[in-house]
Every structure is written in C-alpha cells, then in structure tokens.
Design an enzyme around this catalytic site. Sequence first.
Site, PDB file in Angstrom:
ATOM      1  N   HIS A 401     -36.562  18.315   7.247  1.00 40.88           N
ATOM      2  CA  HIS A 401     -37.957  18.660   7.524  1.00 40.88           C
ATOM      3  C   HIS A 401     -38.205  20.168   7.496  1.00 40.88           C
ATOM      4  CE1 HIS A 401     -41.926  17.435   8.387  1.00 40.88           C
ATOM      5  NE2 HIS A 401     -41.656  16.431   9.190  1.00 40.88           N
ATOM      6  N   ASP A 405     -41.973  18.240   3.756  1.00 41.61           N
ATOM      7  CA  ASP A 405     -42.888  17.624   4.719  1.00 41.61           C
ATOM      8  C   ASP A 405     -43.121  16.163   4.348  1.00 41.61           C
ATOM      9  OD1 ASP A 405     -43.213  19.973   6.220  1.00 41.61           O
ATOM     10  OD2 ASP A 405     -44.775  20.693   4.855  1.00 41.61           O
TER      11      ASP A 405
END
Length: 430
Positions: A401, A405
């Site tokens: 992450h 995204d």
Amino acid sequence: MAIEVVQMPQLGESVTEGTISQWLKNVGDPVEKYESLLEVLTDKVNAEVPAPVTGRVAKILVDAGATVPVGTPICEIEVEGADTGEAEPAPATTDNKGAQPVESPVTAASETASPASSDGRGRYSPAVRRLAKEYGIDPATVAGTGAGGRVTRDDILKAATNRPSAQAAPAQPPVSAPAPQKEPVAAPAITPIPAVIDDGDTVEPLAPIRKVIAERMVRSKQTVPHAWLMVEVDVTGLALLRQRLKDEFKAREGVSLTYLPFMMRAVVEALRAVPQMNAQWNGDSIVYKKRINLGMATATDRGLIVPVVKDADQKNIVGLAKATQELTQKARAGRLTMDDLSGGTFTVDNTGAVGTVLTYPVINAPEVGIVTLESVVKRPMVVGDMIAVRSMVNICLSFDHRVVDGAEAGKFLQVIKKHLESIGPDTSIY
C-alpha cells in the site's frame, strides 16, 4: 599441481553474505568445470554454485550451515597439470569467523571509501542501509560482526531488537514548529513466544532453506503494509478450451496444458495496464521495471522457492506452458541456476493446485504485489435471469500500500478478470 580457491559468490546486487546450505562434493571428490559444487542460500535466492575449474576438492574451508560474507574463501580445488606458482594461497584456518573476503576492485572501493561520507554509502551495503532506514537506526552506532568489522543485516536486526523503546523514534522538534514528514519507524522486533515441548515431542532444527523462508516472510510482514483484494472470475470458456485441447497439446508439445499459463498471460496484460504493480519499493524511491519477469511460487521437498519466467510478455500460451513446466521440474530436481531465481518483478502463485479457494499471500519484497490463482470449481450462478452451472475461480491479490492504492489494485484485478472471461472454446493459444 595448483590450488584454485573458490570464494562465496555474490548472488545479487545487494547481497553481501550467503549461507552454505549443503556441499554437493566432499574432500577428495573429482569435480568437472561448471558441475554443481555446493548450494548457497541468501536473502534473495537459493542456488547451486558451479565449480570454476576441473580438478579435485582438496579442502572445505567453511562448513554447511555457516553464513559468511561475499568473497570469503570457502573451498580449495586441486587442479592437475597447472603451475603451482600461480596458485592462490589459502587461509590456514577453517574458522569462518576469521575468514576475510578476497578484495575485488569493487569490494576494495567500498571498504576504503571516505568515512566522511554523509550517508554511509561507501561503508555499508545497500541491504544494510535499507534495513537501517526501515528501523530508524544509524548504522554508524552499530558494532559490526562481519569480516573486518562490517555491519551486517543481522547486526541491524539485533540492534532494532535490543534498543530501548525510548529510542524507537528520533527526537521530535519543538511543539511550536511543525514536524517534518518522515518515514515511519518500525517498532522494535517482538521476542517470539517459545514453544512448549512435552514428552514424546520431536524437535527438529531448522534447515537452512527454512531459515531463509522464515526470515523473508517475517521481514515482508513487518516492513510491508499488506493490503488485499479478491475478485471472482467466470472461466467457463477457458475450462472448455482446456478440456478440448489438453490431450492434443500434451501429445504435440510434450507438456501439460494447465490453467497457469493462461493466468500468467492475463497478469502480463494487467501489468501493462497498471505499471505501478510492476515495480519495486526502494526506501525513498519507487523503481518501475521495464521488463516483465514473473516469479512462480513453487513447492518442493526442500521448501518454497520462486523461479522466474523471464520476459513473460514476449511468450504466448505455449511458450509460458513450456517455461513453467521446465522451471518446475528443475526446482523439484534441485537444478535451478542463479539466473533462474533472480530478476523477478511480480509473483504468481498457483495455490489452486493444492485445492484452495481463498488465499492471502505474502508479498515477495521488494516487489509490490503477488496474485494467486485458486481452484476452478463449478458453482450455480445467475446468468441473465436464470441459474446456470459455471466454472468459477477466485483471484486474490496482496499489494504494497506504500506504492499501490486500492483503485490501481482494483483495476489490475479487473484487467485479469476481463482477459480470462474473454477466453472461449475457440480461442487460439498460438
């Protein structure tokens, strides 16, 4: 006769040390040039190391299970018919703690770099600098246990474990001034709870490859913020195509037609559409890879390894089927080379081969994603306004992450889904 000294090889750009998994030759054994001499494990790869010359193993200087820096003399090969005047002297001791690496121009430049270098690039390997940054540790404050006092990865990890909690983060500026944005500092490592050993239990020491797997998995989970998504895919057309072609394909090409090459082809299309997934985390930067080299997680009797299909985007289904089967056979026979295990940019895991339908895979850092192909199962599905039996499969994605995204990860999975669902009974595989 002359003596050829074999050194611990560098199996990767940032690799500074290696663990000898096992010797494939004993003292006194003859060995041919390029014949496998030993197996070496690092935090990047596990590979067989070939003999540089033809001769006889004269001495083994480092025992199996020991970890030594790159360049350390590990054995001597006696070469017949060579001038002994050209032989390189070997160290008198077999204690690997005292072994010193033989300096190459690159090593020498690294060791003699100016101590005034502000970021320590001349004194510490890229792996040590990266790990030190992740734990918020100044490597200059760590006592090195490597050859010549060099700081190793284990030294950084030990420092992170032993430091007081008050030192876990750098001092903050006064409250009146806004704090600068900094890389989050990882918490000190937590001491694992020891196992309870009862009468009749069997305690088996960790094999070297299991140690490496454990270190990789723990480091990945501690340093990479994993996120996870899944989609279900209707592969009825693909299942019909495979059923129609598999016998003819086996007879013509000599390999089995599985679902894996179709999945790899879909992953290639998704990586083209979402290049953020074909990347690597690099501390203070992101490296977007030009080549698409797909690692394929492979279970063997000795543990999980990840051979790499190079330039997977340049292969059709037939080429991918042959490449995956060849690597699988080499992995299970212990014949993988260093090249087979290096250069991966993204990993595919065919977990459906063991019957799973839902998996949360661990990222093969520094890559930023890993995707699984689960079992293809027939289920009742709503098609239009009717119930129909369809061949369905779950595709699961873990992603870093820090780099990717949810929007990009979701697009990546949708490209895979669209590609797999577009395959029908008449789709060409050539």
